[in-house]
Every structure is written in C-alpha cells, then in structure tokens.
Design an enzyme around this catalytic site. Sequence first.
Site, PDB file in Angstrom:
ATOM      1  CG  ASP A 101      -1.395  -4.797   9.443  1.00 36.86           C
ATOM      2  OD1 ASP A 101      -2.565  -5.020   9.047  1.00 36.86           O
ATOM      3  OD2 ASP A 101      -1.078  -3.741  10.024  1.00 36.86           O
ATOM      4  CG  HIS A 102      -2.360  -7.100  13.438  1.00 34.93           C
ATOM      5  ND1 HIS A 102      -1.151  -6.536  13.046  1.00 34.93           N
ATOM      6  CD2 HIS A 102      -2.920  -6.217  14.300  1.00 34.93           C
ATOM      7  CE1 HIS A 102      -0.988  -5.381  13.673  1.00 34.93           C
ATOM      8  NE2 HIS A 102      -2.038  -5.156  14.430  1.00 34.93           N
ATOM      9  CB  CYS A 105      -1.903  -2.064   7.063  1.00 34.86           C
ATOM     10  SG  CYS A 105      -1.661  -0.417   6.367  1.00 34.86           S
ATOM     11  N   GLY A 106      -4.387  -1.334   8.390  1.00 37.53           N
ATOM     12  CA  GLY A 106      -5.548  -0.613   8.897  1.00 37.53           C
ATOM     13  C   GLY A 106      -5.970   0.509   7.967  1.00 37.53           C
ATOM     14  CB  THR A 107      -4.651   3.732   7.252  1.00 41.90           C
ATOM     15  OG1 THR A 107      -3.238   3.475   7.370  1.00 41.90           O
ATOM     16  CG2 THR A 107      -5.236   4.084   8.612  1.00 41.90           C
ATOM     17  N   GLY A 108      -3.824   1.364   5.071  1.00 39.58           N
ATOM     18  CA  GLY A 108      -3.103   1.247   3.792  1.00 39.58           C
ATOM     19  C   GLY A 108      -1.893   2.169   3.744  1.00 39.58           C
ATOM     20  N   GLY A 156       0.724   2.841   6.055  1.00 42.02           N
ATOM     21  CA  GLY A 156       2.028   2.278   6.429  1.00 42.02           C
ATOM     22  C   GLY A 156       2.557   1.371   5.337  1.00 42.02           C
ATOM     23  CG  HIS A 206      -3.875   9.775 -14.808  1.00 42.81           C
ATOM     24  ND1 HIS A 206      -4.332  11.036 -14.470  1.00 42.81           N
ATOM     25  CD2 HIS A 206      -4.589   9.394 -15.903  1.00 42.81           C
ATOM     26  CE1 HIS A 206      -5.274  11.413 -15.333  1.00 42.81           C
ATOM     27  NE2 HIS A 206      -5.452  10.430 -16.204  1.00 42.81           N
ATOM     28  CG  ASN A 207      -0.848   7.751 -10.424  1.00 48.80           C
ATOM     29  OD1 ASN A 207      -2.009   7.766 -10.034  1.00 48.80           O
ATOM     30  ND2 ASN A 207      -0.167   8.871 -10.625  1.00 48.80           N
ATOM     31  NE  ARG A 217      -2.317  14.387 -19.624  1.00 44.97           N
ATOM     32  CZ  ARG A 217      -3.403  13.692 -19.938  1.00 44.97           C
ATOM     33  NH1 ARG A 217      -3.423  12.989 -21.059  1.00 44.97           N
ATOM     34  NH2 ARG A 217      -4.454  13.678 -19.150  1.00 44.97           N
ATOM     35  CG  HIS A 218      -0.799   9.945 -17.715  1.00 46.44           C
ATOM     36  ND1 HIS A 218      -1.056  11.028 -16.910  1.00 46.44           N
ATOM     37  CD2 HIS A 218      -1.860   9.808 -18.539  1.00 46.44           C
ATOM     38  CE1 HIS A 218      -2.233  11.531 -17.225  1.00 46.44           C
ATOM     39  NE2 HIS A 218      -2.747  10.818 -18.215  1.00 46.44           N
ATOM     40  NE  ARG A 234       2.335  15.163 -16.544  1.00 45.99           N
ATOM     41  CZ  ARG A 234       1.139  15.491 -17.018  1.00 45.99           C
ATOM     42  NH1 ARG A 234       0.109  14.693 -16.809  1.00 45.99           N
ATOM     43  NH2 ARG A 234       0.963  16.606 -17.673  1.00 45.99           N
TER      44      ARG A 234
HETATM   45  C1  RB5 Z   1      -1.268  -1.353  12.996  1.00 48.63           C
HETATM   46  O1  RB5 Z   1      -1.642  -1.062  14.277  1.00 48.63           O
HETATM   47  C2  RB5 Z   1      -1.555  -0.168  12.075  1.00 48.63           C
HETATM   48  O2  RB5 Z   1      -0.675   0.872  12.378  1.00 48.63           O
HETATM   49  C3  RB5 Z   1      -1.442  -0.590  10.632  1.00 48.63           C
HETATM   50  O3  RB5 Z   1      -2.423  -1.551  10.359  1.00 48.63           O
HETATM   51  C4  RB5 Z   1      -1.615   0.468   9.563  1.00 48.63           C
HETATM   52  O4  RB5 Z   1      -2.820   1.133   9.679  1.00 48.63           O
HETATM   53  C5  RB5 Z   1      -0.461   1.366   9.394  1.00 48.63           C
HETATM   54  O5  RB5 Z   1      -0.452   2.291   8.579  1.00 48.63           O
END
Ligand code: RB5
Length: 148
Positions: A7-8, A64-67, A69, A97-98, A131-132, A135
């Site tokens: 995303d942005h 994204c910002g945190t990964g 979403g 493992h995943n 084993r993985h 699972r």
């Molecule tokens: C966008 O504002 C923000 O929510 C997105 O980048 C992300 O961090 C969502 O999980």
Amino acid sequence: MIAIASDHRGFKMKAEIMRYFDEHEIKYKDYGTFSEESTDYPEKAKEVALAIQKGKAEKGILICGTGLGMSIAANKFKGIRCTVCYSEDVARYARKHNNSNILALGAEVNTIPEAIEIVRIWLATEFEGERHKMRLEMIEEIENENFK
Ligand code: RB5
C-alpha cells in the site's frame, strides 16, 4: 516468480526490495501500488494471493505499515500461508516450519536494510517438512471445512 505489492505506506520499501531483486536477477512482478497516494491494502493482498492461487507466482511479498492488514487479508484465501516477519529468525521459521508462501513486512517496523535481509533469508530457506507437513495438513483440513 515473486508477486510483490504494497500500500502507500510500503511503497518506498517495495521500491528498495525490487531494486535488490534487479541487482540479484530475481524475477518478480510488481502489482503496485505505484505511488504514495493513499490506497487500500486488501485490494493489493487480494491480487498477490490470487496470483499465487492461479500459479502465476510461486511466492509473494506484501508490505503495509505493519504487515498486519496485508496478512489478515491474504490469509482469507485458501492455500495462502502469509506470515508477518519482523526478524531474520522469524523469517527462517516461517519457511522451515510454516512453509510460508507470502511474506508480509511492516514498513514502519523494520528499516529497509533489515527488510532486505528478512527477504533474503525467507527466500533462501526451505520448508523442513516431516512433522510440520502434518500440521499444515491440519490447517488444510480447517480450510476445507471453512472455505467454499
Ligand atoms: C494504512 O494506514 C495502514 O493501516 C496500513 O498500512 C497497515 O499498517 C495495515 O495493517
């Protein structure tokens, strides 16, 4: 082939990861976003998840910002194992493992050099199976019960 999208908030990190891919002759397809204008991460997660489901890409990277979403959205697709990785160790486990097939990165959590190292390790690490595998088959059963 790696499908990559952001995303942005992940736009700049995506550009640097693609530069790393170019330098190392790693094949990828950029699914956008193509500017820093605000965009909705579920749309990008969907494009990359579908590329994998349809066999157009073997693995994906979503930023994204945190990964978070991105990973929530991508994991709504059958057969997708999207893992948010903030460290090299976690990236290793995500593959070993995943059998992670999408790596989600947080552009506001890691620096670009950290993210590139996470990508490098995630791509280089093989699934251990054994084993993985059993699972992951249990997860597949849950998918079969819950997805149409
Ligand atoms: C966008 O504002 C923000 O929510 C997105 O980048 C992300 O961090 C969502 O999980």
